[in-house]
Design a protein around this motif. Structure first.
Motif, mmCIF file in Angstrom:
data_model
loop_
_atom_site.group_PDB
_atom_site.id
_atom_site.type_symbol
_atom_site.label_atom_id
_atom_site.label_comp_id
_atom_site.label_asym_id
_atom_site.label_seq_id
_atom_site.Cartn_x
_atom_site.Cartn_y
_atom_site.Cartn_z
ATOM 1 N N LEU A 141 44.140 39.697 40.073
ATOM 2 C CA LEU A 141 42.925 39.589 40.873
ATOM 3 C C LEU A 141 42.345 38.181 40.848
ATOM 4 O O LEU A 141 41.319 37.931 41.484
ATOM 5 N N PHE A 142 42.970 37.269 40.139
ATOM 6 C CA PHE A 142 42.433 35.926 39.986
ATOM 7 C C PHE A 142 42.227 35.239 41.337
ATOM 8 O O PHE A 142 43.090 35.281 42.214
ATOM 9 N N GLY A 143 41.065 34.615 41.505
ATOM 10 C CA GLY A 143 40.805 33.796 42.678
ATOM 11 C C GLY A 143 40.466 34.552 43.944
ATOM 12 O O GLY A 143 40.238 33.934 44.994
ATOM 13 N N LEU A 144 40.403 35.880 43.886
ATOM 14 C CA LEU A 144 40.248 36.636 45.122
ATOM 15 C C LEU A 144 38.846 36.562 45.714
ATOM 16 O O LEU A 144 38.641 36.936 46.867
ATOM 17 N N GLY A 145 37.874 36.071 44.948
ATOM 18 C CA GLY A 145 36.553 35.844 45.527
ATOM 19 C C GLY A 145 36.597 34.821 46.647
ATOM 20 O O GLY A 145 35.836 34.911 47.621
ATOM 21 N N LEU A 146 37.504 33.852 46.528
ATOM 22 C CA LEU A 146 37.667 32.854 47.590
ATOM 23 C C LEU A 146 38.246 33.504 48.841
ATOM 24 O O LEU A 146 37.835 33.187 49.964
ATOM 25 N N ASN A 150 32.822 44.268 41.348
ATOM 26 C CA ASN A 150 32.821 43.299 42.429
ATOM 27 C C ASN A 150 32.338 41.937 41.946
ATOM 28 O O ASN A 150 32.925 40.900 42.281
ATOM 29 N N ASP A 151 31.275 41.913 41.144
ATOM 30 C CA ASP A 151 30.762 40.647 40.611
ATOM 31 C C ASP A 151 31.822 39.935 39.783
ATOM 32 O O ASP A 151 32.036 38.727 39.922
ATOM 33 N N PHE A 152 32.482 40.694 38.908
ATOM 34 C CA PHE A 152 33.508 40.082 38.056
ATOM 35 C C PHE A 152 34.647 39.513 38.886
ATOM 36 O O PHE A 152 35.071 38.367 38.702
ATOM 37 N N MET A 153 35.157 40.305 39.825
ATOM 38 C CA MET A 153 36.306 39.855 40.605
ATOM 39 C C MET A 153 35.949 38.696 41.530
ATOM 40 O O MET A 153 36.738 37.764 41.696
ATOM 41 N N ARG A 154 34.779 38.749 42.145
ATOM 42 C CA ARG A 154 34.389 37.658 43.059
ATOM 43 C C ARG A 154 34.313 36.317 42.340
ATOM 44 O O ARG A 154 34.658 35.278 42.892
ATOM 45 N N MET A 155 33.827 36.347 41.109
ATOM 46 C CA MET A 155 33.581 35.096 40.393
ATOM 47 C C MET A 155 34.674 34.749 39.394
ATOM 48 O O MET A 155 34.513 33.868 38.557
ATOM 49 N N SER A 169 37.609 28.698 52.352
ATOM 50 C CA SER A 169 36.652 29.803 52.433
ATOM 51 C C SER A 169 35.520 29.452 53.388
ATOM 52 O O SER A 169 35.396 28.311 53.844
ATOM 53 N N GLY A 170 34.679 30.415 53.674
ATOM 54 C CA GLY A 170 33.539 30.210 54.556
ATOM 55 C C GLY A 170 32.225 30.323 53.804
ATOM 56 O O GLY A 170 32.138 30.006 52.616
ATOM 57 N N LEU A 178 31.607 29.538 45.803
ATOM 58 C CA LEU A 178 32.657 30.098 46.654
ATOM 59 C C LEU A 178 32.595 29.594 48.092
ATOM 60 O O LEU A 178 33.535 29.808 48.859
ATOM 61 N N ALA A 179 31.522 28.947 48.460
ATOM 62 C CA ALA A 179 31.277 28.607 49.862
ATOM 63 C C ALA A 179 32.036 27.362 50.296
ATOM 64 O O ALA A 179 31.963 26.323 49.642
#
Length: 415
Positions: free
Chosen positions: A165-170, A274-279, A314-315, A322-323
């Motif tokens: 799951l690494f990096g999937l927040g991007l 979700n917080d953990f995976m996003r960041m 990313s957007g 992440l932006a």
């Protein structure tokens, strides 16, 4: 949370292990046995000398606190009193997302099944399909120790390896238009290998959007991915996924063996996942030297980069870190027709039975089994077994000189 003392876990298999290639895991571990095409077995409990479980750089103090709180929930072991089961695969997210640190993948494989007639796939949902849950809970009042099994009329079986799951927040923060434009660009520049987006439903909005997560890009957001996995891997219901899985689809068996018939999670745990995976940070690159640089040129020249796209951006995101960030997943997150190396599973958005999402290659050096079934035991074997739209690239790989082969593998092992 600790497992309830009055409950036991059971993992059983309705078919011989050799028929499915699936190892049941009553100890809740994630070791597995894979077979190469020559039939040689390779038992692997992955030992990887990398740790990727870092938060992305640039988080605020409040965001870092959310990341750490999410990590705690992600690694927590659930019990029946928390809603685990009655049928499930593992009792903690980290059990099967732990190689390279919490959030990684594992050698754990699961089984999906269905019935395919004249190219039309039926997931056999009335029989509990398409995902096998290979553990169950039971108690003193329970008349059965349930588990999922493969129905007699299933003629399609596929293994699925747990993915990192690494990096999937991007990826989550990348707009749909990026993937749509990428599909159009590939169609124009290399139509024989062009991918296409999988259009799926965002359960938060009801809108049809671009999928990007899962082996078929069948999930559009990490939030939805979290709730989906909580239900289907752990048997925990939540607002977007409020209906329990019934053993082989027989819901009459649930009453005696479901200590939490209410909504198990009010959405708090799903938000924490979700917080953990996003960041969760993207995997850092390994050493880059002249051989690695030459290997990337080989990678591009034989056509791997047609699908394994090296750079995306990313957007907008409410998380500043992440932006509008450039990142390097080595994937286009699009569906590609893999022919006989597809998994045969359908009914996932508009993905066909032979289509698979391009697997991201970042963090590849932290993976010990490859392809969707985990049945390739080396990077070279995984490349050589590509078919369909990737067949030409696999042929070029097989025809590389010894020097080029060494360079390419050095590059891949740097990811």
């Amino acid at each position: 949370m600790k497992l309830g003392q009055s409950f036991q876990f059971t993992a059983r298999c309705a078919l011989p292990l050799g028929a499915l290639g699936l190892v049941m895991l009553p100890s809740l571990g994630c070791s597995a046995t894979s077979q190469g095409e020559d039939g040689a077995s390779s038992t692997s409990e992955a030992v990887v000398n990398v740790s990727f479980s870092n938060p992305i750089a640039g988080l605020s103090a409040a965001e870092l606190a959310r990341f750490n709180a999410g990590l705690a929930v992600f690694t927590e072991v659930e019990g029946p009193e928390d809603g685990l089961g009655p049928i499930f695969n593992e009792a903690s997210c980290a059990t099967c997302h732990g190689v390279g640190g919490p959030g990684g993948g594992s050698t754990r494989v699961e089984t999906r099944f269905g019935n395919t007639v004249n190219g039309v796939f039926d997931p056999l949902t009335a029989k509990g399909g398409s995902l096998i849950q290979d553990h169950s809970i039971g108690n003193a009042t329970c008349s059965w120790i349930g588990f999922d099994s493969v129905p007699a009329n299933a003629n399609t079986l596929a293994q699925r390896r747990t993915t990192p799951l690494f990096g999937l927040g991007l990826v989550d923060a990348t707009p749909d238009s990026t993937f749509q434009n990428l599909a159009a660009s590939e169609a124009a520049s290399s139509p024989s290998t062009a991918g296409r987006v999988n259009l799926v439903t965002n359960l938060s909005t009801g809108a049809t959007v671009v999928g990007r997560f899962g082996w078929k890009s069948q999930v559009p957001t990490l939030f939805q991915f979290s709730g989906d996995a909580y239900l289907n891997e752990m048997g925990v219901t939540s607002p977007q996924f409020p209906v329990e899985n019934c053993p082989n689809g027989d819901c009459s068996l649930m009453a005696a063996c479901n200590p939490r018939p209410d909504l198990n999670d009010d959405g708090g745990d799903v938000t924490a996942f979700n917080d953990f995976m996003r960041m969760l940070a993207a995997p850092p690159r390994g050493t880059i030297n002249a051989t690695v640089t030459a290997g990337e040129a080989v990678f591009n020249s034989i056509g791997c980069a047609n699908c394994h796209v090296g750079t995306l951006t990313s957007g907008a995101s409410p998380i500043a870190a992440l932006a509008n960030k450039t990142y390097h997943p080595y994937s286009d997150f699009l569906l590609h027709d893999m022919g006989t190396s597809g998994d045969g599973i359908g009914a996932m958005g508009r993905a066909t039975t032979t289509e698979m999402r391009t697997a991201p290659l970042w963090g590849l050096r932290g993976i010990s089994t490859f392809l969707h079934g985990g049945n390739a035991i080396s990077i070279s074997e995984a490349i050589a077994r590509h078919r369909g739209q990737a067949n030409a690239a696999a042929t070029r790989f097989n025809n590389l000189s010894s020097t080029q082969n060494t360079q390419l593998l050095a590059f891949l092992n740097s990811l």
